[in-house]
Scaffold this motif. Structure first.
Motif, PDB file in Angstrom:
ATOM      1  N   LEU A 116      44.874  42.673  29.804  1.00 41.82           N
ATOM      2  CA  LEU A 116      43.782  42.517  30.759  1.00 41.82           C
ATOM      3  C   LEU A 116      43.054  43.831  31.024  1.00 41.82           C
ATOM      4  N   GLY A 117      43.259  44.803  30.137  1.00 39.63           N
ATOM      5  CA  GLY A 117      42.709  46.138  30.361  1.00 39.63           C
ATOM      6  C   GLY A 117      41.209  46.183  30.545  1.00 39.63           C
ATOM      7  N   GLU A 118      40.476  45.382  29.782  1.00 40.29           N
ATOM      8  CA  GLU A 118      39.015  45.445  29.869  1.00 40.29           C
ATOM      9  C   GLU A 118      38.490  44.939  31.201  1.00 40.29           C
ATOM     10  N   PHE A 119      39.298  44.156  31.902  1.00 43.17           N
ATOM     11  CA  PHE A 119      38.886  43.673  33.225  1.00 43.17           C
ATOM     12  C   PHE A 119      39.337  44.631  34.327  1.00 43.17           C
ATOM     13  N   LEU A 120      40.460  45.320  34.086  1.00 45.05           N
ATOM     14  CA  LEU A 120      41.000  46.235  35.092  1.00 45.05           C
ATOM     15  C   LEU A 120      40.332  47.601  35.045  1.00 45.05           C
ATOM     16  N   ILE A 121      39.923  48.016  33.849  1.00 45.77           N
ATOM     17  CA  ILE A 121      39.289  49.326  33.672  1.00 45.77           C
ATOM     18  C   ILE A 121      37.943  49.121  32.991  1.00 45.77           C
TER      19      ILE A 121
ATOM     20  N   PRO B 295      21.449  39.590  44.996  1.00 46.44           N
ATOM     21  CA  PRO B 295      20.243  39.705  44.156  1.00 46.44           C
ATOM     22  C   PRO B 295      20.579  39.427  42.698  1.00 46.44           C
ATOM     23  N   GLU B 296      19.644  38.795  42.001  1.00 38.00           N
ATOM     24  CA  GLU B 296      19.894  38.396  40.618  1.00 38.00           C
ATOM     25  C   GLU B 296      20.286  39.570  39.737  1.00 38.00           C
ATOM     26  N   ASP B 297      19.679  40.731  39.978  1.00 37.03           N
ATOM     27  CA  ASP B 297      19.979  41.910  39.159  1.00 37.03           C
ATOM     28  C   ASP B 297      21.399  42.419  39.368  1.00 37.03           C
ATOM     29  N   ASP B 298      22.034  42.001  40.454  1.00 38.26           N
ATOM     30  CA  ASP B 298      23.385  42.469  40.765  1.00 38.26           C
ATOM     31  C   ASP B 298      24.467  41.465  40.379  1.00 38.26           C
ATOM     32  N   LEU B 299      24.069  40.319  39.824  1.00 41.86           N
ATOM     33  CA  LEU B 299      25.042  39.274  39.533  1.00 41.86           C
ATOM     34  C   LEU B 299      26.024  39.666  38.425  1.00 41.86           C
ATOM     35  N   GLU B 300      25.546  40.407  37.445  1.00 44.47           N
ATOM     36  CA  GLU B 300      26.443  40.823  36.359  1.00 44.47           C
ATOM     37  C   GLU B 300      27.568  41.694  36.906  1.00 44.47           C
ATOM     38  N   ASN B 301      27.221  42.631  37.775  1.00 45.87           N
ATOM     39  CA  ASN B 301      28.228  43.483  38.393  1.00 45.87           C
ATOM     40  C   ASN B 301      29.167  42.656  39.277  1.00 45.87           C
ATOM     41  N   ALA B 302      28.608  41.671  39.971  1.00 47.67           N
ATOM     42  CA  ALA B 302      29.422  40.807  40.827  1.00 47.67           C
ATOM     43  C   ALA B 302      30.427  40.018  39.994  1.00 47.67           C
ATOM     44  N   ALA B 303      30.011  39.572  38.802  1.00 51.19           N
ATOM     45  CA  ALA B 303      30.917  38.828  37.916  1.00 51.19           C
ATOM     46  C   ALA B 303      32.045  39.728  37.423  1.00 51.19           C
ATOM     47  N   GLN B 304      31.718  40.971  37.111  1.00 48.61           N
ATOM     48  CA  GLN B 304      32.745  41.912  36.666  1.00 48.61           C
ATOM     49  C   GLN B 304      33.768  42.161  37.772  1.00 48.61           C
ATOM     50  N   ILE B 305      33.280  42.292  38.992  1.00 42.85           N
ATOM     51  CA  ILE B 305      34.184  42.485  40.133  1.00 42.85           C
ATOM     52  C   ILE B 305      35.064  41.258  40.332  1.00 42.85           C
ATOM     53  N   TYR B 306      34.475  40.073  40.169  1.00 40.42           N
ATOM     54  CA  TYR B 306      35.220  38.825  40.344  1.00 40.42           C
ATOM     55  C   TYR B 306      36.398  38.764  39.366  1.00 40.42           C
ATOM     56  N   PHE B 307      36.144  39.110  38.103  1.00 38.29           N
ATOM     57  CA  PHE B 307      37.219  39.036  37.114  1.00 38.29           C
ATOM     58  C   PHE B 307      38.178  40.218  37.215  1.00 38.29           C
ATOM     59  N   PHE B 308      37.700  41.341  37.728  1.00 33.42           N
ATOM     60  CA  PHE B 308      38.625  42.436  38.032  1.00 33.42           C
ATOM     61  C   PHE B 308      39.658  41.972  39.049  1.00 33.42           C
ATOM     62  N   GLU B 309      39.187  41.283  40.096  1.00 31.17           N
ATOM     63  CA  GLU B 309      40.091  40.797  41.143  1.00 31.17           C
ATOM     64  C   GLU B 309      41.082  39.782  40.586  1.00 31.17           C
ATOM     65  N   LYS B 310      40.624  38.906  39.704  1.00 33.88           N
ATOM     66  CA  LYS B 310      41.528  37.928  39.105  1.00 33.88           C
ATOM     67  C   LYS B 310      42.587  38.624  38.239  1.00 33.88           C
ATOM     68  N   ALA B 311      42.155  39.596  37.449  1.00 32.63           N
ATOM     69  CA  ALA B 311      43.087  40.326  36.589  1.00 32.63           C
ATOM     70  C   ALA B 311      44.087  41.123  37.430  1.00 32.63           C
ATOM     71  N   PHE B 312      43.591  41.743  38.492  1.00 35.71           N
ATOM     72  CA  PHE B 312      44.472  42.534  39.358  1.00 35.71           C
ATOM     73  C   PHE B 312      45.508  41.637  40.023  1.00 35.71           C
ATOM     74  N   ASN B 313      45.108  40.441  40.415  1.00 35.86           N
ATOM     75  CA  ASN B 313      46.049  39.501  41.033  1.00 35.86           C
ATOM     76  C   ASN B 313      47.156  39.107  40.056  1.00 35.86           C
ATOM     77  N   VAL B 314      46.788  38.908  38.782  1.00 36.55           N
ATOM     78  CA  VAL B 314      47.795  38.586  37.768  1.00 36.55           C
ATOM     79  C   VAL B 314      48.756  39.761  37.601  1.00 36.55           C
ATOM     80  N   LEU B 315      48.199  40.969  37.545  1.00 37.24           N
ATOM     81  CA  LEU B 315      49.021  42.168  37.414  1.00 37.24           C
ATOM     82  C   LEU B 315      49.978  42.297  38.595  1.00 37.24           C
ATOM     83  N   GLN B 316      49.466  42.067  39.795  1.00 36.76           N
ATOM     84  CA  GLN B 316      50.292  42.165  41.003  1.00 36.76           C
ATOM     85  C   GLN B 316      51.395  41.106  41.008  1.00 36.76           C
TER      86      GLN B 316
END
Length: 211
Positions: free
Chosen positions: A194-199, A153-174
């Motif tokens: 990458l703190g703002e993406f991880l937390i 849903p369009e209203d959930d896309l912002e949260n989905a984008a945050q999750i997407y970049f959290f995963e990218k940041a976590f992969n770099v950390l790993q």
């Protein structure tokens, strides 16, 4: 939105086949494919052709203004994705610069003359790296994000984008943890950059320094 992103949306929304781009522009499908998939940047030849061939959209293509009714289906995706992509590119460019500097200083300390770089990394490298990473994110990762969230849903896309970049940041950390170990300062630096993406709600040193 970058020119590359607008060019890609123009081609997608007008459903222009790459074989048509090749036949009309004289630029091979392979070159168009690389440019549209983030493997190389669009150059003046690409842009000149698009502006002449699809002149109704030339102003929008070059400036982002007055799209004459071209309303890309991915507009909302871009709205939520692009600001985070820019921040992520800034953080990653800074992180990669610091990591190169750390490797250089370590080599100097250990007097490893043969393996150490001939000169220290220049701060200007960050700008080049930022441009490279941002281009890859907009050209390649945006498509992946859209594909993964077509039914979101369009209203959930912002949260989905945050999750997407959290995963990218976590992969770099790993990856850095696997390469350097849990106690290495590179891992601490990665977490801070990458703190703002991880937390959620936190901000990286990069963004604080820019304000």
């Amino acid at each position: 939105m970058s020119i590359e992103a607008r060019a890609k949306l123009l081609i997608e929304q007008l459903r222009i086949p790459q074989r048509e781009l090749e036949s009309k522009s004289g630029i091979s499908q392979q070159v168009w494919s690389k440019a549209l998939n983030g493997k190389q940047r669009l150059n003046s030849n690409h842009l000149e052709f698009l502006c002449k061939e699809y002149s109704d959209y030339a102003l929008w293509l070059m400036t982002g203004l007055n799209n004459l009714g071209l309303t890309p289906a991915g507009a909302k995706f871009i709205e939520v994705f692009e600001p985070l992509a820019k921040k992520f590119a800034e953080s990653m460019a800074e992180l990669e610069y610091v990591m190169e500097l750390e490797k250089y200083l370590t080599a100097i300390e250990e007097e490893d003359v043969f393996d150490s770089p001939t000169s220290s990394p220049m701060p200007s490298v960050r700008k080049l790296k930022f441009a490279e990473i941002e281009h890859q994110l907009i050209s390649r990762d945006l498509n992946e994000f859209i594909k993964k969230n077509r039914s979101t849903p369009e209203d959930d896309l912002e949260n989905a984008a945050q999750i997407y970049f959290f995963e990218k940041a976590f992969n770099v950390l790993q990856q850095n943890q696997d390469e350097y170990g849990k106690e290495h300062k590179i891992l601490i630096i990665t977490g801070r950059m990458l703190g703002e993406f991880l937390i959620p709600g936190s901000r990286s040193n990069v963004m604080e320094a820019m304000e």
